[in-house]
Design an enzyme around this catalytic site. Structure first.
Site, PDB file in Angstrom:
ATOM      1  N   GLU A  33      18.366   0.261 -26.181  1.00 16.16           N
ATOM      2  CA  GLU A  33      17.694   1.021 -25.136  1.00 16.16           C
ATOM      3  C   GLU A  33      17.334   0.019 -24.040  1.00 16.16           C
ATOM      4  O   GLU A  33      16.729  -1.019 -24.332  1.00 16.16           O
ATOM      5  CB  GLU A  33      16.426   1.662 -25.699  1.00 16.16           C
ATOM      6  CG  GLU A  33      15.820   2.598 -24.699  1.00 16.16           C
ATOM      7  CD  GLU A  33      14.518   3.230 -25.159  1.00 16.16           C
ATOM      8  OE1 GLU A  33      14.163   3.112 -26.346  1.00 16.16           O
ATOM      9  OE2 GLU A  33      13.855   3.819 -24.296  1.00 16.16           O
ATOM     10  N   ARG A 259      15.295  -4.872 -40.991  1.00 16.62           N
ATOM     11  CA  ARG A 259      15.115  -5.579 -39.718  1.00 16.62           C
ATOM     12  C   ARG A 259      14.935  -7.060 -39.955  1.00 16.62           C
ATOM     13  O   ARG A 259      14.374  -7.475 -40.972  1.00 16.62           O
ATOM     14  CB  ARG A 259      13.837  -5.087 -39.014  1.00 16.62           C
ATOM     15  CG  ARG A 259      13.941  -3.745 -38.377  1.00 16.62           C
ATOM     16  CD  ARG A 259      12.574  -3.354 -37.830  1.00 16.62           C
ATOM     17  NE  ARG A 259      12.359  -3.873 -36.502  1.00 16.62           N
ATOM     18  CZ  ARG A 259      12.745  -3.237 -35.396  1.00 16.62           C
ATOM     19  NH1 ARG A 259      13.371  -2.080 -35.479  1.00 16.62           N
ATOM     20  NH2 ARG A 259      12.513  -3.749 -34.212  1.00 16.62           N
ATOM     21  N   LYS A 269       9.985  -5.157 -28.498  1.00 16.19           N
ATOM     22  CA  LYS A 269      10.076  -5.241 -27.042  1.00 16.19           C
ATOM     23  C   LYS A 269       8.739  -4.919 -26.387  1.00 16.19           C
ATOM     24  O   LYS A 269       8.390  -5.505 -25.366  1.00 16.19           O
ATOM     25  CB  LYS A 269      11.161  -4.287 -26.541  1.00 16.19           C
ATOM     26  CG  LYS A 269      12.546  -4.878 -26.717  1.00 16.19           C
ATOM     27  CD  LYS A 269      13.611  -3.951 -26.174  1.00 16.19           C
ATOM     28  CE  LYS A 269      13.886  -2.826 -27.142  1.00 16.19           C
ATOM     29  NZ  LYS A 269      15.031  -2.004 -26.760  1.00 16.19           N
TER      30      LYS A 269
HETATM   31  P1  ATP Z   1      12.071  -2.951 -30.525  1.00 14.42           P
HETATM   32  O1  ATP Z   1      11.303  -2.465 -31.699  1.00 14.42           O
HETATM   33  O2  ATP Z   1      12.059  -4.418 -30.343  1.00 14.42           O
HETATM   34  O3  ATP Z   1      11.729  -2.226 -29.259  1.00 14.42           O
HETATM   35  P2  ATP Z   1      14.270  -1.246 -30.895  1.00 14.42           P
HETATM   36  O4  ATP Z   1      14.770  -0.998 -32.248  1.00 14.42           O
HETATM   37  O5  ATP Z   1      13.464  -0.191 -30.248  1.00 14.42           O
HETATM   38  O6  ATP Z   1      13.565  -2.642 -30.867  1.00 14.42           O
HETATM   39  P3  ATP Z   1      16.722  -0.814 -29.540  1.00 14.42           P
HETATM   40  O7  ATP Z   1      17.116  -1.230 -28.184  1.00 14.42           O
HETATM   41  O8  ATP Z   1      16.525   0.628 -29.808  1.00 14.42           O
HETATM   42  O9  ATP Z   1      15.424  -1.622 -29.909  1.00 14.42           O
HETATM   43  O10 ATP Z   1      17.683  -1.454 -30.620  1.00 14.42           O
HETATM   44  C1  ATP Z   1      19.074  -1.531 -30.536  1.00 14.42           C
HETATM   45  C2  ATP Z   1      19.589  -1.825 -31.911  1.00 14.42           C
HETATM   46  O11 ATP Z   1      19.065  -3.061 -32.382  1.00 14.42           O
HETATM   47  C3  ATP Z   1      19.142  -0.759 -32.896  1.00 14.42           C
HETATM   48  O12 ATP Z   1      20.248  -0.389 -33.690  1.00 14.42           O
HETATM   49  C4  ATP Z   1      18.089  -1.439 -33.715  1.00 14.42           C
HETATM   50  O13 ATP Z   1      18.054  -0.947 -35.015  1.00 14.42           O
HETATM   51  C5  ATP Z   1      18.523  -2.905 -33.668  1.00 14.42           C
HETATM   52  N1  ATP Z   1      17.382  -3.800 -33.847  1.00 14.42           N
HETATM   53  C6  ATP Z   1      16.255  -3.853 -33.107  1.00 14.42           C
HETATM   54  N2  ATP Z   1      15.393  -4.758 -33.597  1.00 14.42           N
HETATM   55  C7  ATP Z   1      15.988  -5.306 -34.690  1.00 14.42           C
HETATM   56  C8  ATP Z   1      15.608  -6.302 -35.647  1.00 14.42           C
HETATM   57  N3  ATP Z   1      14.430  -6.915 -35.573  1.00 14.42           N
HETATM   58  N4  ATP Z   1      16.478  -6.613 -36.630  1.00 14.42           N
HETATM   59  C9  ATP Z   1      17.669  -5.998 -36.695  1.00 14.42           C
HETATM   60  N5  ATP Z   1      18.092  -5.058 -35.842  1.00 14.42           N
HETATM   61  C10 ATP Z   1      17.273  -4.694 -34.846  1.00 14.42           C
HETATM   62 MG    MG Z   2      13.980   1.714 -29.931  1.00 16.25          MG
END
Ligand code: ATP
Ligand code: MG
Length: 553
Positions: A33, A259, A269
């Site tokens: 995102e 994760r 983020k």
């Molecule tokens: P955040 O919690 O940091 O905002 P998010 O999951 O909302 O992260 P996205 O941009 O939606 O961020 O994530 C894109 C992809 O990266 C998703 O498939 C998510 O599962 C993966 N991802 C995000 N954070 C991690 C992590 N700490 N370890 C592994 N994969 C991750």
């Molecule tokens: Mg997200």
């Protein structure tokens, strides 16, 4: 512990799918995102998705999950694209956007209404929460649940046309208000949001929820394995419900993995944005940030980040990974590949009284101790040199293997010298050391048999160049800065950055290109700053020390 794509549980699933003929070509995707910069956790997801596609002769898409325009921006899109590319991955075809499927999602919302599987609901947020129930109590049906298909179609069209205020109405799926899975209690599909979208402008005044969009995006793109992190496990039944109730062109399957949470780090983020907004750090790409672009600026190599992601494995459980493993990966890479150089961080002048004043001797030194392919560098030697103030003592015991008055030390890649005299100013501060060289000691031990105590680094005063060196350390001084009740903002390491403005570097270092990595001998690994470094005004960032000082204390 080594986990190449060939050996993790996802590869086993994919291997079985190929063997059974369920899947001909593996298609994965990385779906960020665009509401912040990518962090080390995303690198793991990138490595998993691109890695599995590559290992199985498949394809991996890069798709922006851009359903939440308030929090998103093109700045983030550009940064994410650059990061994925820098990590060394190439996505299939064009960059994709969830927003380019908005019309399709809308048509599917209409489809659900016509099938009596969705309805427009007027409950406000508080009422909706109350109707939703709790984990232990079932929810109650909304009073708007039994609206006719015609009324729902009319209301949705008018929501789309911008007739209603934000929050006045939502579109919900008609599933089951008593489901033990809260995600199934008539989840929201569309919200009214009168905001401009970075891709679609003012075309839409309603936007689909992440849940209504995510699985269908994968179906549109023919993604075979929708890989995500464990927090989406509870959403899987909902995604499957959509796939069951919509005429989607393909049927992705979702698999979850744990994760990546490195110790001494936050990977959210939202929290990283707070560090930026409150100016705790100097932007998303501050070298202390666990963002890809921060790590890049810190001097991490793409290879070391990829290596780390493989090293830590891919599992079905969330756990904390020791950040020392990441630091190990970069040390290993740089030890092997970084060119050596000398930099004096805390200069103390040494005058070699026997050495002619105008003489410049051009010595030569290997760029790397065991990489002949990297060649040699020229190292000018002169009567006045700088050594590090910590490398001299008037007197010291035997354990101190540096320069001591009346004793000898070897200058790295140069002569053995012996200290004769300490010169102090009126305040008693040492201003310089007088010493002399021991002749015939270039690459040789002294002929008189009196060996030097140790080896120290140095830089010529006249031929060296002043430099700024930014010394970075971990941003947090707590192992789990945001776990449980830990307020991550309370655990900022006050010594995460100190700037040395009067370091002295050998000329070969001033000639570094931006982003070139070095080992400053006896000091650690450093990189020429990606933005601020120039030959006229050299700026280096400390990537990491030579060994793990957080363990030794
Ligand atoms: P955040 O919690 O940091 O905002 P998010 O999951 O909302 O992260 P996205 O941009 O939606 O961020 O994530 C894109 C992809 O990266 C998703 O498939 C998510 O599962 C993966 N991802 C995000 N954070 C991690 C992590 N700490 N370890 C592994 N994969 C991750
Ligand atoms: Mg997200």
């Amino acid at each position: 512990m080594d986990d190449t794509p060939a050996s993790n549980f996802l590869q086993t699933i994919i291997g079985d799918d190929i063997a059974s003929g369920r899947v001909a070509t593996v298609v994965t995707r990385f779906p960020p995102e665009p509401n912040g910069f990518l962090h080390i956790g995303h690198a793991k997801s990138i490595s998993v998705n691109f890695g599995l596609a590559e290992a199985n002769g498949g394809r991996c898409n890069l798709r922006f999950d851009d359903t939440n325009p308030e929090k998103e921006s093109s700045v983030y899109i550009e940064a994410i694209v650059a990061d994925v590319r820098w990590l060394g991955y190439q996505w299939d075809g064009d960059i994709r956007y969830a927003s380019s499927y908005f019309q399709q999602f809308y048509d599917w919302a209409v489809y659900l209404i016509k099938e009596n599987n969705a309805y427009v609901c007027d409950l406000n947020a508080d009422e909706a929460r109350e109707y939703r129930g709790t984990l232990t109590e079932p929810g109650r049906n909304s009073p708007y649940r039994e609206r006719s298909v015609e009324e729902n179609l009319d209301l949705l069209a008018r929501m789309k046309a911008g007739e209603f205020a934000e929050g006045a109405k939502v579109l919900r799926a008609k599933i089951d208000m008593s489901s033990p899975n809260m995600n199934m209690r008539d989840p929201i599909l569309y919200r009214i949001r009168k905001v401009t979208h970075h891709q679609t402008g003012n075309d839409w005044s309603i936007y689909p929820t992440y849940d209504f969009a995510h699985g269908q995006e994968d179906a549109i793109e023919g993604v075979t394995h929708s890989i995500c992190t464990l927090e989406f496990e509870d959403h899987r039944p909902l995604y499957e419900w959509f796939l069951d109730h919509l005429p989607v062109p393909s049927r992705p399957r979702q698999y979850e993995f744990g994760r990546l949470n490195p110790s001494y780090t936050v990977t959210s983020k939202r929290k990283l944005k707070q560090l930026v907004d409150e100016q705790i750090v100097d932007g998303w790409d501050d070298p202390r940030m666990p963002t890809i672009s921060g790590m890049r600026r810190r001097g991490y190599t793409a290879a070391s980040i990829r290596r780390f992601c493989e090293m830590i494995g891919t599992t079905r459980s969330d756990g904390v990974v020791d950040v020392a493993m990441l630091e190990f990966a970069i040390r290993e890479d740089l030890n092997e590949n970084a060119v050596r150089g000398m930099c004096v961080l805390n200069p103390l002048k040494v005058v070699l009284t026997d050495y002619p004043e105008d003489k410049i001797e051009t010595l030569s030194a290997p760029r790397h101790p065991n990489r002949d392919d990297l060649g040699e560098r020229e190292l000018p030697f002169t009567r006045e040199i700088y050594i590090d103030a910590d490398d001299f003592r008037g007197e010291a015991n035997k354990k101190y293997k540096r320069l001591v008055l009346g004793k000898r030390v070897r200058l790295r890649n140069a002569y053995v010298i012996e200290a004769d005299e300490v010169i102090k100013d009126d305040n008693g501060e040492i201003t310089e050391i007088h010493a002399h060289t021991i002749p015939g000691t270039l690459g040789e031990n002294p002929a008189d048999g009196i060996k030097p105590k140790g080896v120290i680094h140095w830089v010529s005063v006249a031929q060296g160049v002043p430099a700024e060196v930014r010394l970075y350390d971990r941003l947090f001084n707590h192992e789990a800065p945001d776990k449980g009740d830990n307020m991550f903002m309370d655990h900022i390491n006050p010594e995460s950055l100190s700037i040395v403005t009067n370091a002295w570097i050998e000329p070969a270092l001033a000639a570094a290109s931006r982003e070139q990595q070095f080992q400053f001998e006896r000091e650690g690994y450093f990189v020429a700053d990606r933005f601020d470094h120039s030959a006229d005004k050299p700026v280096f960032n400390k990537t990491i020390g030579l060994r793990d000082t957080w363990v030794d204390g």
